[in-house]
Motif scaffolding. Sequence first.
Motif, short mmCIF file in Angstrom:
data_model
loop_
_atom_site.label_atom_id
_atom_site.label_comp_id
_atom_site.label_asym_id
_atom_site.label_seq_id
_atom_site.Cartn_x
_atom_site.Cartn_y
_atom_site.Cartn_z
N LYS A 1 114.00 157.03 21.80
CA LYS A 1 112.85 156.75 20.95
C LYS A 1 113.30 155.78 19.86
CE LYS A 1 111.15 161.54 21.35
NZ LYS A 1 109.80 161.41 21.85
N PHE A 2 112.40 154.92 19.42
CA PHE A 2 112.74 153.91 18.42
C PHE A 2 111.70 153.90 17.30
CE2 PHE A 2 114.09 152.52 22.62
CZ PHE A 2 115.43 152.23 22.43
N THR A 3 112.18 153.79 16.07
CA THR A 3 111.29 153.66 14.91
C THR A 3 111.79 152.52 14.04
OG1 THR A 3 110.97 156.07 14.94
CG2 THR A 3 110.16 154.88 13.02
N LEU A 4 110.86 151.65 13.64
CA LEU A 4 111.20 150.49 12.81
C LEU A 4 110.18 150.40 11.68
CD1 LEU A 4 113.08 147.94 12.61
CD2 LEU A 4 111.27 146.71 13.83
N GLN A 5 110.68 150.12 10.48
CA GLN A 5 109.78 150.01 9.33
C GLN A 5 110.24 148.90 8.39
OE1 GLN A 5 107.76 153.47 7.39
NE2 GLN A 5 109.22 153.07 5.75
N PHE A 6 109.28 148.09 7.96
CA PHE A 6 109.57 147.02 7.00
C PHE A 6 108.76 147.27 5.73
CE2 PHE A 6 108.55 142.87 5.09
CZ PHE A 6 109.84 142.45 4.79
N THR A 7 109.44 147.14 4.58
CA THR A 7 108.81 147.33 3.28
C THR A 7 109.03 146.09 2.43
OG1 THR A 7 109.30 149.70 3.37
CG2 THR A 7 108.71 148.79 1.23
N GLN A 8 107.97 145.63 1.80
CA GLN A 8 108.07 144.50 0.87
C GLN A 8 107.51 144.90 -0.49
OE1 GLN A 8 109.48 141.27 1.32
NE2 GLN A 8 109.21 141.34 -0.91
N GLY A 9 108.35 144.76 -1.52
CA GLY A 9 107.90 145.00 -2.88
C GLY A 9 107.50 143.69 -3.55
N PHE A 10 106.38 143.70 -4.26
CA PHE A 10 105.84 142.47 -4.85
C PHE A 10 105.87 142.57 -6.38
CE2 PHE A 10 103.79 143.02 -0.73
CZ PHE A 10 104.03 141.79 -0.13
N LYS A 11 106.55 141.65 -7.01
CA LYS A 11 106.59 141.60 -8.46
C LYS A 11 105.28 141.02 -9.00
CE LYS A 11 109.57 140.15 -12.28
NZ LYS A 11 110.85 139.47 -12.65
N SER A 12 104.82 141.58 -10.12
CA SER A 12 103.62 141.11 -10.82
C SER A 12 102.32 141.36 -10.07
CB SER A 12 103.74 139.61 -11.15
OG SER A 12 104.88 139.37 -11.96
N VAL A 13 102.36 142.15 -9.01
CA VAL A 13 101.14 142.56 -8.31
C VAL A 13 100.77 143.96 -8.79
CG1 VAL A 13 100.08 143.07 -6.09
CG2 VAL A 13 101.65 141.12 -6.32
N PHE A 14 99.61 144.10 -9.41
CA PHE A 14 99.18 145.37 -10.04
C PHE A 14 100.24 145.87 -11.02
CE2 PHE A 14 97.03 145.46 -5.83
CZ PHE A 14 95.72 145.38 -6.29
N GLY A 15 100.87 144.93 -11.73
CA GLY A 15 101.83 145.30 -12.76
C GLY A 15 103.20 145.67 -12.25
N SER A 16 103.49 145.37 -11.01
CA SER A 16 104.79 145.72 -10.41
C SER A 16 105.93 144.95 -11.10
CB SER A 16 104.78 145.41 -8.92
OG SER A 16 106.05 145.67 -8.36
N ASP A 17 107.07 145.63 -11.26
CA ASP A 17 108.19 145.06 -12.00
C ASP A 17 109.23 144.36 -11.13
OD1 ASP A 17 107.50 145.95 -14.69
OD2 ASP A 17 107.83 147.98 -13.91
N PHE A 18 109.27 144.68 -9.81
CA PHE A 18 110.38 144.19 -8.98
C PHE A 18 109.91 143.55 -7.69
CE2 PHE A 18 111.90 148.28 -10.94
CZ PHE A 18 112.46 147.68 -12.05
N ASN A 19 110.73 142.64 -7.21
CA ASN A 19 110.52 142.01 -5.91
C ASN A 19 111.70 142.38 -5.01
OD1 ASN A 19 109.02 140.07 -4.19
ND2 ASN A 19 110.95 138.94 -4.28
N PHE A 20 111.43 143.05 -3.91
CA PHE A 20 112.51 143.47 -3.00
C PHE A 20 111.95 143.67 -1.60
CE2 PHE A 20 110.64 147.34 -4.71
CZ PHE A 20 110.52 148.17 -3.60
N SER A 21 112.85 143.81 -0.63
CA SER A 21 112.45 144.08 0.75
C SER A 21 113.42 145.08 1.37
CB SER A 21 112.43 142.79 1.58
OG SER A 21 113.70 142.16 1.56
N LYS A 22 112.91 145.85 2.33
CA LYS A 22 113.72 146.86 3.02
C LYS A 22 113.38 146.83 4.51
CE LYS A 22 114.16 150.98 1.36
NZ LYS A 22 113.82 152.33 0.85
#
Length: 426
Positions: free
Chosen positions: A237-258
């Motif tokens: 079985k395989f599971t894959l997940q991508f996360t992107q954090g957005f700075k300055s979107v709805f007050g977000s403080d950081f830009n990152f990816s996972k």
Amino acid sequence: MSKHLFVVIFLLVATNCFAQKPNELEKDSARVKQDSIRKIEFIRKLGNGYLPFKYFNLDLRYLIKFNQYEGFRTGLGGITNNKFSEKYRLNGYAVYGFKDKRYKYSVGGGFRINEKSNTWINLSYTDDLQETGSSSFLTDKRFFTFFEPRLLNIDLFHRHITKSISVEHKISKHLLTETQLATSKINPTYNYNFVLDNESFNNFDVSTAKISLQWSPFSIYRYEKDYIVEEKDGYPKFTLQFTQGFKSVFGSDFNFSKLDFRTIYHLQHKNESLTTLGLVAGIADGETPLTHLYHSYPNNIRKETILQRFSVAGLNSFETMYFNEFFSDKFSTLQFKHFFKPFKITEWFKPQLVLISRHAVGTMNSIDRHQGIDFNTLEKLYSESGFEINKLFFGFGLSFAYRYGGYHLPNFEDNIAFKFTFNISL
């Protein structure tokens, strides 16, 4: 004459009784079959984590839990079922931690926009705690684990208030997806500061977009509205997940990816033994606070003696790795288990020996950004091996593990983990 009359009456009564018996047998058989179906349906729902009622199913995950920060955590949760509506659903929970003396809750709902692909749009608002360094897959919430023993020893949590919208979609019989947009207010419950560009954050806002895929090419599934029934387990079985954090979107403080990945493989042998392999890996890049980085599934509490550290072994955790000992922004773990054929001592006493070997490696860039908490990194190979003897008494067993390799500790006792196991299935 009376004797003949008695015989005739007896034959008529007996004939009538025997004539009715097939119908009664058919009715009894149908009744037994219906009762059996109801029992199977009830057990199946219970095995999926729900206690069914008329219009909603009680979610058993929220009844009672325990961890080092909240102490006992108890409450109620549930989700509406198909008798309530096949197109709409409501879900939520409310719990209380007796040690931190705080209520946590979540409310949400969803509506189905396509029956064939089982596509749902979901909305939720959650005010709760999450373990720092934990990384879960969106698609995992559609699968239920009856008992999660590792939760008992966790003590490092951050509070989050999260608003999210997500879309569940079945691309094919074997490929499930979920996409989520979320914004969270994060407040660590421990002393921590994330330093970035000469600015220090002890609480912060994060806005993320996630997409998760669960691919089980060799499994046979039956999807029943609000949960999955796996009729035939197929591996890998395989599971894959991508996360992107957005700075300055709805007050977000950081830009990152996972990017997170997991694969599980089971090899069933002819002699009723089983070999399992599990590979998990993750990479985080950018301005990623500790709350969103990775631990390596530790499950050992910091006590002086082996017996003081005696607790419950996890299902896929490192039993000799101490909580909060390691964090990484890039990591991978490999776990091997071999289940021998159960020893049939009696009809009810069938203990099972399991050999276990686990390994982890990881790195951490910009470690000086994370202040207020001490931890190590995993550049060297972390290794532990041991065994379990399960199902000794009502699902309970014993576990032994030994830590060796690059992170072997000077004190011999500190490398040993002796615990009990708990395995139950419905």
